[in-house]
Design an enzyme around this catalytic site. Structure first.
Site, mmCIF file in Angstrom:
data_model
loop_
_atom_site.group_PDB
_atom_site.id
_atom_site.type_symbol
_atom_site.label_atom_id
_atom_site.label_comp_id
_atom_site.label_asym_id
_atom_site.label_seq_id
_atom_site.Cartn_x
_atom_site.Cartn_y
_atom_site.Cartn_z
ATOM 1 C CB SER A 5 7.429 -5.012 -13.131
ATOM 2 O OG SER A 5 7.026 -5.675 -11.967
ATOM 3 C CG ASN B 70 7.253 9.733 -11.632
ATOM 4 O OD1 ASN B 70 7.552 10.883 -11.856
ATOM 5 N ND2 ASN B 70 8.110 8.819 -11.237
ATOM 6 C CE1 TYR C 271 6.521 -0.440 -10.707
ATOM 7 C CE2 TYR C 271 5.973 -2.722 -10.216
ATOM 8 C CZ TYR C 271 6.886 -1.782 -10.646
ATOM 9 O OH TYR C 271 8.142 -2.161 -11.032
ATOM 10 C CE LYS D 85 8.082 -0.004 -14.071
ATOM 11 N NZ LYS D 85 9.288 0.671 -14.544
ATOM 12 N NE ARG E 82 2.511 -5.213 -0.281
ATOM 13 C CZ ARG E 82 3.810 -5.132 -0.602
ATOM 14 N NH1 ARG E 82 4.627 -4.384 0.108
ATOM 15 N NH2 ARG E 82 4.282 -5.819 -1.618
#
Ligand code: UDP
Length: 323
Positions: free
Chosen positions: A115, A90, A139, A143, A280
Protein backbone atom coordinates in the site's frame (compact mmCIF):
# COMPACT_ATOMS: atom_id res chain seq x y z
CA UNK A 1 -2.43 -23.38 -9.93
CA UNK A 2 -2.27 -19.93 -8.36
CA UNK A 3 -3.24 -19.69 -4.69
CA UNK A 4 -5.18 -16.45 -4.25
CA UNK A 5 -5.66 -15.53 -0.60
CA UNK A 6 -8.53 -13.13 0.02
CA UNK A 7 -9.72 -13.94 -3.49
CA UNK A 8 -13.35 -13.35 -2.48
CA UNK A 9 -12.59 -9.76 -1.43
CA UNK A 10 -12.79 -6.58 -3.46
CA UNK A 11 -9.46 -6.51 -5.31
CA UNK A 12 -8.90 -10.28 -5.04
CA UNK A 13 -12.15 -11.10 -6.84
CA UNK A 14 -11.26 -8.79 -9.73
CA UNK A 15 -7.88 -10.51 -9.98
CA UNK A 16 -9.50 -13.97 -9.92
CA UNK A 17 -11.74 -12.86 -12.76
CA UNK A 18 -8.73 -11.55 -14.71
CA UNK A 19 -6.76 -14.79 -14.33
CA UNK A 20 -9.76 -16.93 -15.22
CA UNK A 21 -10.36 -14.82 -18.32
CA UNK A 22 -6.80 -15.55 -19.45
CA UNK A 23 -7.25 -19.27 -18.81
CA UNK A 24 -5.32 -19.67 -15.53
CA UNK A 25 -6.25 -22.12 -12.80
CA UNK A 26 -6.80 -20.47 -9.43
CA UNK A 27 -7.56 -21.68 -5.91
CA UNK A 28 -9.12 -19.10 -3.61
CA UNK A 29 -8.29 -19.31 0.10
CA UNK A 30 -10.65 -17.07 2.05
CA UNK A 31 -12.47 -17.38 5.35
CA UNK A 32 -15.42 -15.37 3.96
CA UNK A 33 -15.51 -13.16 7.05
CA UNK A 34 -15.05 -10.13 4.81
CA UNK A 35 -15.11 -11.80 1.40
CA UNK A 36 -18.18 -12.86 -0.57
CA UNK A 37 -18.82 -16.29 -2.09
CA UNK A 38 -20.79 -14.65 -4.89
CA UNK A 39 -17.75 -12.59 -5.89
CA UNK A 40 -15.92 -15.62 -7.31
CA UNK A 41 -18.79 -17.48 -8.98
CA UNK A 42 -17.72 -21.12 -9.31
CA UNK A 43 -13.96 -20.68 -8.77
CA UNK A 44 -12.49 -23.37 -6.49
CA UNK A 45 -12.64 -22.11 -2.91
CA UNK A 46 -11.01 -23.33 0.27
CA UNK A 47 -12.76 -21.73 3.23
CA UNK A 48 -10.19 -21.27 5.97
CA UNK A 49 -8.43 -18.86 8.27
CA UNK A 50 -4.91 -17.81 7.29
CA UNK A 51 -4.10 -17.22 10.95
CA UNK A 52 -4.10 -20.99 11.27
CA UNK A 53 -0.78 -22.40 9.98
CA UNK A 54 -2.30 -25.89 9.58
CA UNK A 55 -5.02 -24.56 7.27
CA UNK A 56 -2.46 -22.76 5.14
CA UNK A 57 -0.24 -25.80 4.91
CA UNK A 58 -3.20 -28.00 4.01
CA UNK A 59 -3.72 -25.90 0.88
CA UNK A 60 -0.13 -26.55 -0.18
CA UNK A 61 -0.32 -30.25 0.64
CA UNK A 62 -3.62 -30.82 -1.14
CA UNK A 63 -3.15 -28.78 -4.32
CA UNK A 64 -0.29 -28.26 -6.74
CA UNK A 65 0.41 -24.62 -6.09
CA UNK A 66 2.82 -22.88 -8.40
CA UNK A 67 2.53 -19.27 -7.16
CA UNK A 68 0.79 -17.23 -4.47
CA UNK A 69 -1.02 -13.91 -4.78
CA UNK A 70 -1.73 -12.63 -1.29
CA UNK A 71 -4.64 -10.19 -0.90
CA UNK A 72 -6.13 -11.29 2.42
CA UNK A 73 -5.83 -8.42 4.91
CA UNK A 74 -7.70 -5.84 6.90
CA UNK A 75 -7.68 -2.57 4.98
CA UNK A 76 -9.16 0.28 6.97
CA UNK A 77 -6.80 3.06 8.12
CA UNK A 78 -9.18 4.41 10.81
CA UNK A 79 -9.93 0.93 12.18
CA UNK A 80 -6.19 0.24 12.41
CA UNK A 81 -5.73 3.39 14.49
CA UNK A 82 -8.49 2.26 16.89
CA UNK A 83 -7.53 -1.46 16.93
CA UNK A 84 -3.85 -1.91 16.04
CA UNK A 85 -3.90 -5.47 17.46
CA UNK A 86 -6.20 -6.57 14.60
CA UNK A 87 -3.81 -5.18 12.03
CA UNK A 88 -0.58 -6.67 13.35
CA UNK A 89 -2.36 -9.96 14.06
CA UNK A 90 -4.37 -10.31 10.90
CA UNK A 91 -2.02 -8.69 8.38
CA UNK A 92 1.38 -9.93 9.56
CA UNK A 93 0.87 -13.42 11.01
CA UNK A 94 -0.81 -14.96 7.91
CA UNK A 95 2.15 -13.94 5.74
CA UNK A 96 4.51 -15.81 8.07
CA UNK A 97 2.39 -18.94 7.62
CA UNK A 98 2.21 -18.50 3.87
CA UNK A 99 5.95 -17.94 3.48
CA UNK A 100 6.77 -20.90 5.72
CA UNK A 101 4.53 -23.16 3.66
CA UNK A 102 5.99 -21.79 0.43
CA UNK A 103 9.50 -22.61 1.64
CA UNK A 104 8.43 -26.05 2.86
CA UNK A 105 6.72 -26.90 -0.45
CA UNK A 106 9.28 -25.21 -2.68
CA UNK A 107 6.89 -22.62 -4.09
CA UNK A 108 8.92 -19.63 -5.26
CA UNK A 109 6.65 -16.76 -6.40
CA UNK A 110 4.49 -14.44 -4.34
CA UNK A 111 2.75 -11.21 -5.32
CA UNK A 112 1.85 -9.16 -2.28
CA UNK A 113 -0.81 -6.46 -1.79
CA UNK A 114 1.08 -3.59 -0.26
CA UNK A 115 0.00 0.00 0.00
CA UNK A 116 0.93 3.62 -0.48
CA UNK A 117 0.14 3.86 3.24
CA UNK A 118 3.66 2.46 3.79
CA UNK A 119 5.07 5.88 2.78
CA UNK A 120 3.29 7.90 5.48
CA UNK A 121 3.25 11.68 5.10
CA UNK A 122 4.91 12.33 1.75
CA UNK A 123 8.16 14.27 1.64
CA UNK A 124 7.55 14.94 -2.06
CA UNK A 125 4.83 14.36 -4.66
CA UNK A 126 4.46 12.33 -6.81
CA UNK A 127 5.71 9.44 -4.68
CA UNK A 128 8.12 7.06 -6.36
CA UNK A 129 9.40 3.74 -5.01
CA UNK A 130 12.54 5.41 -3.60
CA UNK A 131 10.48 7.55 -1.23
CA UNK A 132 11.24 6.67 2.42
CA UNK A 133 8.70 4.37 4.02
CA UNK A 134 7.52 5.94 7.30
CA UNK A 135 3.90 4.87 7.82
CA UNK A 136 1.62 6.98 10.02
CA UNK A 137 -1.03 4.31 10.67
CA UNK A 138 -0.87 0.75 12.05
CA UNK A 139 -2.37 -0.38 8.73
CA UNK A 140 0.54 1.15 6.80
CA UNK A 141 3.01 -0.19 9.34
CA UNK A 142 1.59 -3.72 9.05
CA UNK A 143 2.13 -3.62 5.28
CA UNK A 144 5.67 -2.27 5.68
CA UNK A 145 6.52 -5.07 8.11
CA UNK A 146 5.24 -7.59 5.54
CA UNK A 147 7.43 -6.05 2.84
CA UNK A 148 10.43 -6.45 5.17
CA UNK A 149 9.53 -10.11 5.73
CA UNK A 150 9.40 -10.72 1.99
CA UNK A 151 12.87 -9.22 1.60
CA UNK A 152 14.23 -11.39 4.40
CA UNK A 153 12.64 -14.60 3.06
CA UNK A 154 13.91 -13.63 -0.38
CA UNK A 155 17.47 -13.37 0.88
CA UNK A 156 17.34 -16.41 3.14
CA UNK A 157 15.25 -18.86 1.11
CA UNK A 158 15.17 -17.57 -2.45
CA UNK A 159 11.50 -16.56 -2.39
CA UNK A 160 10.75 -14.30 -5.38
CA UNK A 161 8.32 -11.52 -4.60
CA UNK A 162 6.62 -8.43 -5.96
CA UNK A 163 5.21 -5.88 -3.49
CA UNK A 164 2.51 -3.85 -5.19
CA UNK A 165 1.91 -0.57 -3.43
CA UNK A 166 -1.62 0.38 -4.34
CA UNK A 167 -2.88 3.89 -4.18
CA UNK A 168 -6.71 4.14 -3.84
CA UNK A 169 -8.38 1.07 -5.32
CA UNK A 170 -11.75 2.08 -6.72
CA UNK A 171 -14.41 1.36 -9.33
CA UNK A 172 -15.91 -1.98 -10.26
CA UNK A 173 -15.73 -4.47 -13.12
CA UNK A 174 -17.43 -2.80 -16.12
CA UNK A 175 -19.48 -5.90 -17.03
CA UNK A 176 -18.92 -8.77 -14.55
CA UNK A 177 -21.25 -8.33 -11.58
CA UNK A 178 -18.52 -7.80 -8.99
CA UNK A 179 -17.61 -4.71 -7.00
CA UNK A 180 -16.77 -3.19 -3.64
CA UNK A 181 -18.71 -4.32 -0.58
CA UNK A 182 -17.34 -3.69 2.90
CA UNK A 183 -19.27 -3.84 6.15
CA UNK A 184 -19.06 -1.23 7.52
CA UNK A 185 -18.03 0.79 4.47
CA UNK A 186 -15.32 3.39 5.16
CA UNK A 187 -14.13 4.20 1.63
CA UNK A 188 -15.00 7.47 0.02
CA UNK A 189 -16.48 6.59 -3.38
CA UNK A 190 -18.99 3.95 -2.16
CA UNK A 191 -19.99 6.24 0.70
CA UNK A 192 -20.67 9.16 -1.66
CA UNK A 193 -22.60 6.91 -4.05
CA UNK A 194 -24.66 5.49 -1.20
CA UNK A 195 -25.53 9.06 -0.22
CA UNK A 196 -26.58 9.67 -3.85
CA UNK A 197 -28.87 6.63 -3.59
CA UNK A 198 -30.41 7.89 -0.35
CA UNK A 199 -28.90 5.03 1.68
CA UNK A 200 -27.02 7.64 3.74
CA UNK A 201 -28.15 11.14 4.76
CA UNK A 202 -24.87 12.85 3.94
CA UNK A 203 -21.16 12.61 3.30
CA UNK A 204 -18.80 13.99 5.91
CA UNK A 205 -15.58 15.44 4.45
CA UNK A 206 -12.81 14.51 6.87
CA UNK A 207 -10.86 17.73 7.01
CA UNK A 208 -11.13 20.88 4.90
CA UNK A 209 -8.04 22.57 6.33
CA UNK A 210 -5.29 20.49 4.73
CA UNK A 211 -2.49 22.24 2.80
CA UNK A 212 -4.06 21.22 -0.54
CA UNK A 213 -5.67 23.39 -3.27
CA UNK A 214 -9.24 23.05 -1.88
CA UNK A 215 -8.34 22.06 1.69
CA UNK A 216 -9.55 18.44 1.41
CA UNK A 217 -7.28 15.37 1.15
CA UNK A 218 -5.87 14.46 -2.24
CA UNK A 219 -5.67 10.81 -3.30
CA UNK A 220 -4.79 8.89 -6.44
CA UNK A 221 -7.77 6.71 -7.45
CA UNK A 222 -6.87 3.69 -9.54
CA UNK A 223 -9.37 1.33 -11.14
CA UNK A 224 -9.58 -2.11 -9.53
CA UNK A 225 -9.38 -3.87 -12.93
CA UNK A 226 -6.11 -2.08 -13.63
CA UNK A 227 -4.81 -3.27 -10.27
CA UNK A 228 -5.90 -6.80 -11.13
CA UNK A 229 -3.96 -6.71 -14.38
CA UNK A 230 -0.82 -5.43 -12.62
CA UNK A 231 -0.82 -8.56 -10.41
CA UNK A 232 -0.87 -10.80 -13.45
CA UNK A 233 1.97 -8.84 -15.06
CA UNK A 234 4.00 -8.91 -11.82
CA UNK A 235 3.48 -12.66 -11.51
CA UNK A 236 4.60 -13.21 -15.09
CA UNK A 237 7.76 -11.25 -14.33
CA UNK A 238 8.53 -13.42 -11.29
CA UNK A 239 7.88 -16.54 -13.35
CA UNK A 240 10.43 -15.28 -15.88
CA UNK A 241 13.03 -15.44 -13.09
CA UNK A 242 13.19 -11.85 -11.84
CA UNK A 243 13.56 -12.23 -8.09
CA UNK A 244 12.07 -9.07 -6.59
CA UNK A 245 10.29 -5.84 -7.28
CA UNK A 246 8.41 -3.04 -5.55
CA UNK A 247 5.92 -1.13 -7.67
CA UNK A 248 3.63 1.83 -7.08
CA UNK A 249 0.26 1.36 -8.74
CA UNK A 250 -1.60 4.60 -9.30
CA UNK A 251 -3.10 6.74 -12.02
CA UNK A 252 -0.51 9.50 -11.36
CA UNK A 253 -3.40 11.97 -10.94
CA UNK A 254 -4.45 13.50 -7.64
CA UNK A 255 -8.16 14.08 -6.88
CA UNK A 256 -9.38 15.83 -3.76
CA UNK A 257 -12.30 14.60 -1.68
CA UNK A 258 -14.35 17.53 -3.01
CA UNK A 259 -13.41 16.66 -6.60
CA UNK A 260 -14.53 13.06 -6.04
CA UNK A 261 -17.86 14.31 -4.71
CA UNK A 262 -18.22 16.58 -7.76
CA UNK A 263 -17.52 13.62 -10.07
CA UNK A 264 -20.16 11.56 -8.24
CA UNK A 265 -22.70 14.37 -8.69
CA UNK A 266 -21.85 14.56 -12.41
CA UNK A 267 -22.15 10.83 -13.01
CA UNK A 268 -25.24 10.16 -10.89
CA UNK A 269 -27.12 13.41 -11.49
CA UNK A 270 -28.31 13.07 -7.88
CA UNK A 271 -28.31 15.45 -4.93
CA UNK A 272 -25.59 14.64 -2.41
CA UNK A 273 -25.56 16.39 0.97
CA UNK A 274 -22.07 17.23 2.16
CA UNK A 275 -20.89 18.30 5.60
CA UNK A 276 -17.41 19.46 6.59
CA UNK A 277 -16.00 17.49 9.51
CA UNK A 278 -12.75 17.13 11.44
CA UNK A 279 -9.68 15.38 10.10
CA UNK A 280 -9.55 11.58 10.35
CA UNK A 281 -6.52 10.30 12.30
CA UNK A 282 -3.87 8.58 10.18
CA UNK A 283 -4.68 10.44 6.93
CA UNK A 284 -1.75 12.06 5.09
CA UNK A 285 -2.84 15.26 3.25
CA UNK A 286 -1.80 14.11 -0.19
CA UNK A 287 -0.88 10.81 -1.85
CA UNK A 288 -0.18 10.72 -5.58
CA UNK A 289 1.82 8.00 -7.31
CA UNK A 290 4.69 8.07 -9.71
CA UNK A 291 4.18 4.65 -11.27
CA UNK A 292 6.64 4.82 -14.13
CA UNK A 293 8.45 1.75 -12.82
CA UNK A 294 5.35 -0.44 -13.17
CA UNK A 295 4.76 1.02 -16.61
CA UNK A 296 8.30 0.38 -17.86
CA UNK A 297 9.22 -2.86 -16.07
CA UNK A 298 5.82 -4.57 -16.07
CA UNK A 299 4.43 -2.96 -19.23
CA UNK A 300 1.41 -1.84 -17.19
CA UNK A 301 -0.97 0.59 -18.93
CA UNK A 302 -4.06 1.47 -16.88
CA UNK A 303 -7.13 1.10 -19.10
CA UNK A 304 -9.49 3.19 -16.92
CA UNK A 305 -7.41 6.18 -15.78
CA UNK A 306 -10.24 8.68 -15.74
CA UNK A 307 -12.00 9.50 -12.44
CA UNK A 308 -15.42 9.86 -14.10
CA UNK A 309 -15.06 6.41 -15.66
CA UNK A 310 -14.04 4.95 -12.30
CA UNK A 311 -17.06 6.53 -10.64
CA UNK A 312 -19.35 5.38 -13.49
CA UNK A 313 -18.32 1.73 -13.01
CA UNK A 314 -18.73 2.06 -9.21
CA UNK A 315 -22.18 3.61 -9.75
CA UNK A 316 -23.27 0.78 -12.03
CA UNK A 317 -22.23 -1.68 -9.32
CA UNK A 318 -23.78 0.31 -6.48
CA UNK A 319 -27.13 0.39 -8.26
CA UNK A 320 -27.06 -3.38 -9.06
CA UNK A 321 -25.27 -4.89 -6.09
CA UNK A 322 -25.47 -8.65 -5.66
CA UNK A 323 -23.72 -8.68 -2.26
N1 UDP B 1 -13.02 10.44 3.30
C1 UDP B 1 -13.94 11.43 3.66
N2 UDP B 1 -15.18 11.01 4.08
C2 UDP B 1 -15.55 9.70 4.14
C3 UDP B 1 -14.60 8.71 3.76
C4 UDP B 1 -13.34 9.13 3.35
O1 UDP B 1 -13.65 12.62 3.62
O2 UDP B 1 -16.69 9.40 4.55
C5 UDP B 1 -11.68 10.86 2.84
C6 UDP B 1 -10.53 10.28 3.67
O3 UDP B 1 -10.25 11.12 4.76
C7 UDP B 1 -9.41 10.26 2.65
C8 UDP B 1 -10.12 10.02 1.30
O4 UDP B 1 -11.49 10.36 1.55
O5 UDP B 1 -8.77 11.50 2.57
C9 UDP B 1 -10.05 8.60 0.83
O6 UDP B 1 -10.40 7.77 1.93
P1 UDP B 1 -10.66 6.23 1.77
O7 UDP B 1 -11.08 5.71 3.11
O8 UDP B 1 -11.57 5.98 0.61
O9 UDP B 1 -9.25 5.62 1.34
P2 UDP B 1 -7.81 5.71 2.07
O10 UDP B 1 -7.13 6.92 1.46
O11 UDP B 1 -8.02 5.80 3.53
O12 UDP B 1 -7.16 4.44 1.64
Amino acid sequence: MILVTGGAGYIGSHYVRYERDRGSEVLVLDDLRLGHRAAIDDSPLLIGDLNNAAVVDLAFRTYTIESVVHFAAYTSVPESVAHPDRYYGNNVVPLIHLLDSMVRHNVRNIVFSSSCATYGDPQYIPIDEQHPQAPVSPYGESKRVCEGMLQAYGRAYGVRYASLRYFNASGAHPFAAIGESHEPETHLIPIVLQAALGKRDKVVVYGADYPTPDGSCVRDYIHVCDLAEAHALALDRLRSGVDRGEYNLGSETGSSVLEVIAACRRITGRRITVEMGPRRPGDPPQLVAASKKARTELGWRPSHPDLDEIVATAWKWETNRRY
